[in-house]
Design an enzyme around this catalytic site. Structure first.
Site, short mmCIF file in Angstrom:
data_model
loop_
_atom_site.label_atom_id
_atom_site.label_comp_id
_atom_site.label_asym_id
_atom_site.label_seq_id
_atom_site.Cartn_x
_atom_site.Cartn_y
_atom_site.Cartn_z
N HIS A 98 0.84 -1.20 0.00
CA HIS A 98 0.00 0.00 0.00
C HIS A 98 0.88 1.26 0.00
O HIS A 98 2.05 1.20 -0.35
CB HIS A 98 -1.01 -0.05 1.14
CG HIS A 98 -1.68 -1.39 1.25
ND1 HIS A 98 -2.62 -1.84 0.34
CD2 HIS A 98 -1.50 -2.41 2.13
CE1 HIS A 98 -3.00 -3.06 0.65
NE2 HIS A 98 -2.33 -3.44 1.74
N GLU B 51 -1.91 0.13 8.14
CA GLU B 51 -1.04 -0.90 7.57
C GLU B 51 0.07 -0.28 6.74
O GLU B 51 1.22 -0.73 6.78
CB GLU B 51 -1.87 -1.86 6.71
CG GLU B 51 -1.04 -2.97 6.06
CD GLU B 51 -1.84 -3.81 5.10
OE1 GLU B 51 -1.26 -4.75 4.52
OE2 GLU B 51 -3.05 -3.55 4.90
N HIS C 113 3.12 -6.91 4.44
CA HIS C 113 1.72 -6.56 4.70
C HIS C 113 1.36 -6.91 6.14
O HIS C 113 2.13 -7.55 6.86
CB HIS C 113 0.79 -7.33 3.76
CG HIS C 113 0.87 -6.88 2.34
ND1 HIS C 113 0.00 -5.96 1.79
CD2 HIS C 113 1.73 -7.23 1.34
CE1 HIS C 113 0.32 -5.76 0.52
NE2 HIS C 113 1.36 -6.51 0.22
N GLU D 285 2.19 -11.59 5.50
CA GLU D 285 1.20 -10.92 6.35
C GLU D 285 1.69 -11.12 7.78
O GLU D 285 1.61 -12.21 8.34
CB GLU D 285 -0.19 -11.54 6.16
CG GLU D 285 -0.74 -11.43 4.74
CD GLU D 285 -1.39 -10.08 4.46
OE1 GLU D 285 -1.39 -9.21 5.36
OE2 GLU D 285 -1.88 -9.89 3.33
#
Length: 303
Positions: free
Chosen positions: A93, A130, A185, A267
Protein backbone atom coordinates in the site's frame (compact mmCIF):
# COMPACT_ATOMS: atom_id res chain seq x y z
CA UNK A 1 22.30 -19.04 14.26
CA UNK A 2 25.14 -20.42 16.36
CA UNK A 3 25.26 -22.67 19.37
CA UNK A 4 27.76 -22.83 22.19
CA UNK A 5 28.94 -26.28 23.17
CA UNK A 6 30.00 -27.58 26.62
CA UNK A 7 32.81 -25.79 28.35
CA UNK A 8 36.27 -27.26 27.77
CA UNK A 9 39.89 -26.51 28.67
CA UNK A 10 41.54 -24.97 25.58
CA UNK A 11 44.98 -26.32 24.66
CA UNK A 12 47.96 -24.19 25.52
CA UNK A 13 49.42 -22.38 22.54
CA UNK A 14 52.64 -20.41 22.20
CA UNK A 15 52.35 -16.75 23.06
CA UNK A 16 51.75 -14.67 19.93
CA UNK A 17 54.15 -12.00 18.89
CA UNK A 18 53.20 -8.42 19.77
CA UNK A 19 53.41 -7.65 16.05
CA UNK A 20 50.32 -9.81 15.42
CA UNK A 21 48.09 -7.96 17.87
CA UNK A 22 46.83 -5.34 15.35
CA UNK A 23 45.62 -8.14 13.09
CA UNK A 24 43.79 -9.80 15.96
CA UNK A 25 42.14 -6.51 16.90
CA UNK A 26 41.08 -5.92 13.31
CA UNK A 27 39.54 -9.37 13.01
CA UNK A 28 37.74 -9.00 16.31
CA UNK A 29 36.16 -5.81 15.00
CA UNK A 30 34.22 -7.73 12.36
CA UNK A 31 30.71 -8.48 13.53
CA UNK A 32 27.86 -10.15 11.65
CA UNK A 33 25.97 -7.81 9.37
CA UNK A 34 22.65 -8.49 11.01
CA UNK A 35 23.97 -7.44 14.41
CA UNK A 36 25.42 -4.30 12.89
CA UNK A 37 22.07 -3.45 11.39
CA UNK A 38 20.37 -4.03 14.73
CA UNK A 39 22.78 -1.68 16.47
CA UNK A 40 22.31 1.00 13.80
CA UNK A 41 18.58 0.95 14.31
CA UNK A 42 18.91 0.88 18.07
CA UNK A 43 20.98 4.04 17.84
CA UNK A 44 18.31 5.63 15.66
CA UNK A 45 15.67 5.04 18.27
CA UNK A 46 13.78 1.90 17.21
CA UNK A 47 11.38 2.18 20.10
CA UNK A 48 7.77 1.19 20.49
CA UNK A 49 4.53 2.94 19.73
CA UNK A 50 2.51 4.13 16.74
CA UNK A 51 5.26 6.45 15.51
CA UNK A 52 5.38 5.17 11.93
CA UNK A 53 9.11 4.64 12.50
CA UNK A 54 10.54 7.11 9.95
CA UNK A 55 14.28 6.53 9.73
CA UNK A 56 17.21 7.87 7.75
CA UNK A 57 17.08 6.53 4.20
CA UNK A 58 20.28 5.03 2.83
CA UNK A 59 21.00 5.54 -0.87
CA UNK A 60 20.83 2.53 -3.14
CA UNK A 61 23.05 2.05 -6.16
CA UNK A 62 24.83 -0.64 -8.13
CA UNK A 63 24.00 -3.29 -10.67
CA UNK A 64 24.53 -7.02 -10.00
CA UNK A 65 26.87 -9.00 -12.19
CA UNK A 66 25.90 -12.29 -13.81
CA UNK A 67 27.92 -14.09 -11.15
CA UNK A 68 27.88 -11.69 -8.19
CA UNK A 69 30.07 -13.72 -5.83
CA UNK A 70 32.61 -14.92 -8.40
CA UNK A 71 36.15 -14.05 -7.32
CA UNK A 72 35.11 -12.94 -3.84
CA UNK A 73 37.45 -14.02 -1.07
CA UNK A 74 36.30 -15.95 1.98
CA UNK A 75 36.87 -12.81 4.11
CA UNK A 76 34.71 -10.73 1.72
CA UNK A 77 31.87 -13.25 1.90
CA UNK A 78 32.04 -13.38 5.69
CA UNK A 79 31.98 -9.59 6.04
CA UNK A 80 29.31 -9.02 3.37
CA UNK A 81 27.54 -12.32 2.63
CA UNK A 82 24.98 -10.64 0.33
CA UNK A 83 27.46 -8.59 -1.69
CA UNK A 84 26.28 -8.51 -5.31
CA UNK A 85 22.80 -9.77 -4.47
CA UNK A 86 19.72 -7.67 -5.19
CA UNK A 87 16.69 -7.64 -2.90
CA UNK A 88 13.52 -5.69 -3.64
CA UNK A 89 11.32 -4.79 -0.68
CA UNK A 90 7.70 -4.00 -1.48
CA UNK A 91 6.01 -2.05 1.36
CA UNK A 92 2.33 -2.87 0.91
CA UNK A 93 0.00 0.00 0.00
CA UNK A 94 1.03 3.64 0.37
CA UNK A 95 0.20 6.09 3.18
CA UNK A 96 -1.15 8.54 0.57
CA UNK A 97 -3.51 6.05 -1.11
CA UNK A 98 -6.39 7.28 1.04
CA UNK A 99 -6.25 10.64 -0.78
CA UNK A 100 -6.30 9.05 -4.24
CA UNK A 101 -9.17 6.57 -4.19
CA UNK A 102 -10.14 7.18 -7.83
CA UNK A 103 -6.61 6.45 -9.03
CA UNK A 104 -6.11 3.32 -6.95
CA UNK A 105 -9.51 1.93 -7.94
CA UNK A 106 -8.49 1.95 -11.62
CA UNK A 107 -8.37 -1.67 -12.87
CA UNK A 108 -5.10 -3.12 -14.16
CA UNK A 109 -4.35 -6.38 -15.94
CA UNK A 110 -2.87 -9.09 -13.69
CA UNK A 111 -2.86 -11.87 -16.28
CA UNK A 112 -5.83 -13.90 -15.08
CA UNK A 113 -8.20 -10.94 -14.88
CA UNK A 114 -8.31 -7.23 -14.11
CA UNK A 115 -8.02 -5.94 -10.58
CA UNK A 116 -7.87 -2.57 -8.83
CA UNK A 117 -4.53 -0.78 -9.04
CA UNK A 118 -4.04 -0.83 -5.26
CA UNK A 119 -5.97 -0.47 -2.01
CA UNK A 120 -5.63 1.65 1.11
CA UNK A 121 -4.85 -1.35 3.29
CA UNK A 122 -6.22 -2.00 6.74
CA UNK A 123 -5.47 -0.55 10.19
CA UNK A 124 -5.63 -1.39 13.86
CA UNK A 125 -8.77 -0.48 15.78
CA UNK A 126 -6.82 2.48 17.19
CA UNK A 127 -6.07 3.77 13.68
CA UNK A 128 -2.46 2.64 13.09
CA UNK A 129 -2.39 2.17 9.32
CA UNK A 130 -1.04 -0.90 7.57
CA UNK A 131 0.73 1.42 5.12
CA UNK A 132 2.65 3.07 7.99
CA UNK A 133 3.53 -0.35 9.41
CA UNK A 134 4.81 -1.75 6.13
CA UNK A 135 6.97 1.29 5.37
CA UNK A 136 8.52 1.26 8.84
CA UNK A 137 9.40 -2.43 8.65
CA UNK A 138 10.73 -1.95 5.11
CA UNK A 139 13.14 0.75 6.34
CA UNK A 140 14.37 -1.51 9.12
CA UNK A 141 14.77 -4.46 6.76
CA UNK A 142 16.65 -2.33 4.23
CA UNK A 143 19.16 -1.30 6.90
CA UNK A 144 19.79 -4.89 7.94
CA UNK A 145 20.22 -6.15 4.37
CA UNK A 146 22.48 -3.29 3.31
CA UNK A 147 24.68 -3.98 6.34
CA UNK A 148 25.27 -7.42 4.84
CA UNK A 149 26.25 -6.04 1.46
CA UNK A 150 22.97 -6.40 -0.47
CA UNK A 151 21.76 -3.90 -3.02
CA UNK A 152 18.25 -3.02 -1.84
CA UNK A 153 15.45 -1.31 -3.75
CA UNK A 154 12.03 -0.29 -2.41
CA UNK A 155 9.00 -0.25 -4.70
CA UNK A 156 7.89 2.92 -2.91
CA UNK A 157 9.28 4.95 -0.05
CA UNK A 158 6.37 7.24 0.77
CA UNK A 159 7.65 9.38 -2.11
CA UNK A 160 4.75 8.89 -4.54
CA UNK A 161 1.26 10.42 -4.54
CA UNK A 162 -0.22 6.90 -4.57
CA UNK A 163 0.62 3.30 -5.48
CA UNK A 164 2.48 2.00 -7.34
CA UNK A 165 -0.17 -0.21 -8.87
CA UNK A 166 0.22 -3.95 -8.34
CA UNK A 167 1.40 -4.56 -11.91
CA UNK A 168 4.09 -1.89 -11.57
CA UNK A 169 5.21 -3.36 -8.26
CA UNK A 170 5.90 -6.62 -10.07
CA UNK A 171 7.73 -4.85 -12.91
CA UNK A 172 10.03 -3.06 -10.44
CA UNK A 173 11.30 -6.38 -9.09
CA UNK A 174 11.59 -7.80 -12.60
CA UNK A 175 13.54 -4.80 -13.92
CA UNK A 176 15.95 -5.00 -10.96
CA UNK A 177 16.63 -8.68 -11.77
CA UNK A 178 16.06 -9.24 -8.07
CA UNK A 179 17.35 -12.36 -6.39
CA UNK A 180 14.39 -12.11 -3.99
CA UNK A 181 11.36 -9.86 -3.56
CA UNK A 182 9.37 -9.64 -0.32
CA UNK A 183 6.08 -7.74 -0.14
CA UNK A 184 5.31 -6.67 3.44
CA UNK A 185 1.72 -6.56 4.70
CA UNK A 186 -0.47 -6.96 7.77
CA UNK A 187 -3.89 -8.63 7.62
CA UNK A 188 -7.32 -7.27 8.52
CA UNK A 189 -9.15 -10.41 9.59
CA UNK A 190 -11.59 -10.96 12.46
CA UNK A 191 -10.71 -10.73 16.14
CA UNK A 192 -9.32 -14.00 17.47
CA UNK A 193 -7.58 -14.76 14.17
CA UNK A 194 -3.91 -14.51 15.03
CA UNK A 195 -0.46 -15.14 13.65
CA UNK A 196 1.48 -14.54 10.46
CA UNK A 197 1.38 -16.22 7.08
CA UNK A 198 3.45 -16.11 3.92
CA UNK A 199 1.70 -16.04 0.55
CA UNK A 200 3.31 -18.01 -2.28
CA UNK A 201 2.57 -17.71 -6.01
CA UNK A 202 0.52 -20.52 -7.50
CA UNK A 203 0.97 -21.74 -11.05
CA UNK A 204 -0.48 -19.19 -13.47
CA UNK A 205 -0.06 -19.13 -17.25
CA UNK A 206 -2.47 -16.62 -18.73
CA UNK A 207 -2.05 -13.38 -20.62
CA UNK A 208 1.03 -11.55 -19.39
CA UNK A 209 1.36 -13.86 -16.38
CA UNK A 210 3.57 -16.94 -16.29
CA UNK A 211 4.65 -17.95 -12.80
CA UNK A 212 5.84 -21.43 -13.74
CA UNK A 213 9.57 -20.59 -13.53
CA UNK A 214 9.26 -18.93 -10.11
CA UNK A 215 6.89 -21.23 -8.22
CA UNK A 216 9.62 -23.51 -6.83
CA UNK A 217 12.17 -20.82 -5.86
CA UNK A 218 9.39 -18.67 -4.38
CA UNK A 219 8.30 -21.60 -2.21
CA UNK A 220 11.89 -21.99 -1.02
CA UNK A 221 12.03 -18.27 -0.22
CA UNK A 222 8.67 -18.38 1.57
CA UNK A 223 9.59 -21.43 3.62
CA UNK A 224 12.88 -19.88 4.77
CA UNK A 225 11.10 -16.61 5.54
CA UNK A 226 8.39 -18.31 7.60
CA UNK A 227 10.88 -20.40 9.57
CA UNK A 228 13.16 -17.51 10.51
CA UNK A 229 10.31 -15.06 11.10
CA UNK A 230 8.71 -17.49 13.57
CA UNK A 231 12.03 -18.16 15.31
CA UNK A 232 13.12 -14.54 15.68
CA UNK A 233 9.77 -12.93 16.55
CA UNK A 234 8.33 -15.80 18.57
CA UNK A 235 5.06 -15.29 16.67
CA UNK A 236 2.87 -18.25 15.87
CA UNK A 237 1.92 -19.24 12.35
CA UNK A 238 -1.61 -18.27 11.38
CA UNK A 239 -4.42 -20.07 13.19
CA UNK A 240 -6.92 -19.23 10.43
CA UNK A 241 -5.04 -19.77 7.14
CA UNK A 242 -2.51 -22.30 5.91
CA UNK A 243 -3.49 -25.22 8.11
CA UNK A 244 -0.80 -24.41 10.68
CA UNK A 245 2.02 -24.22 8.12
CA UNK A 246 2.03 -20.44 7.82
CA UNK A 247 2.12 -20.89 4.02
CA UNK A 248 -0.73 -19.99 1.68
CA UNK A 249 -0.77 -20.28 -2.13
CA UNK A 250 -2.73 -17.76 -4.22
CA UNK A 251 -3.24 -17.03 -7.90
CA UNK A 252 -5.24 -13.79 -7.63
CA UNK A 253 -2.49 -11.33 -6.70
CA UNK A 254 -1.03 -9.23 -9.50
CA UNK A 255 2.21 -8.65 -7.63
CA UNK A 256 2.85 -12.40 -7.71
CA UNK A 257 1.23 -13.32 -11.03
CA UNK A 258 3.32 -10.84 -13.00
CA UNK A 259 6.62 -11.48 -11.24
CA UNK A 260 9.44 -13.15 -13.14
CA UNK A 261 11.71 -13.38 -10.09
CA UNK A 262 11.23 -15.22 -6.76
CA UNK A 263 8.66 -13.31 -4.77
CA UNK A 264 6.40 -13.79 -1.73
CA UNK A 265 4.07 -11.73 0.44
CA UNK A 266 4.21 -11.84 4.23
CA UNK A 267 1.20 -10.92 6.35
CA UNK A 268 2.97 -10.18 9.63
CA UNK A 269 -0.11 -10.45 11.84
CA UNK A 270 -3.77 -9.48 12.12
CA UNK A 271 -4.23 -5.78 12.82
CA UNK A 272 -7.83 -6.34 13.92
CA UNK A 273 -6.90 -8.68 16.75
CA UNK A 274 -5.93 -6.81 19.92
CA UNK A 275 -3.07 -9.16 20.82
CA UNK A 276 -1.54 -9.08 17.35
CA UNK A 277 -2.11 -5.33 17.18
CA UNK A 278 -0.09 -4.87 20.38
CA UNK A 279 2.86 -6.49 18.61
CA UNK A 280 2.45 -4.68 15.30
CA UNK A 281 2.38 -1.27 17.02
CA UNK A 282 5.55 -1.99 19.01
CA UNK A 283 8.77 -0.63 17.55
CA UNK A 284 10.76 -3.30 19.36
CA UNK A 285 8.63 -6.04 17.80
CA UNK A 286 8.86 -4.44 14.35
CA UNK A 287 12.64 -4.60 14.67
CA UNK A 288 12.34 -8.33 15.40
CA UNK A 289 10.04 -8.70 12.40
CA UNK A 290 12.62 -7.03 10.15
CA UNK A 291 15.40 -9.20 11.57
CA UNK A 292 13.35 -12.36 11.05
CA UNK A 293 12.72 -11.38 7.42
CA UNK A 294 16.39 -10.52 6.92
CA UNK A 295 17.54 -13.87 8.24
CA UNK A 296 14.97 -15.67 6.09
CA UNK A 297 16.21 -13.86 2.98
CA UNK A 298 19.82 -14.65 3.87
CA UNK A 299 18.91 -18.31 4.41
CA UNK A 300 17.29 -18.44 0.97
CA UNK A 301 20.06 -16.61 -0.88
CA UNK A 302 22.82 -18.68 0.70
CA UNK A 303 21.01 -21.93 0.08
Amino acid sequence: MSYVGPEFEPPRVPRRSVLRRPLVVALAALVPGALAGWLVYGAQGGGSGDDGGERAKAPVSGTPSAHPTAGASADDKAAAPLKGRVVVIDPGHNPANVRHTAEINRPVDIGTHRKECDTTGTSTNSGYAEAAFTLDVAHRLRTLLQAQGATVKLTQDGDRPYGPCVDERARIGNAAHADAVVSIHADGSGAGNRGFHVILPGTVHAGAADTRPIVAPSRALGTALADDFARVTGSARSNYLGGGTGLVTRTDLGGLNLSTVPKVFIECGNMRDSKDAALLTSGAWRQKAALGMSEGIVSFLRG
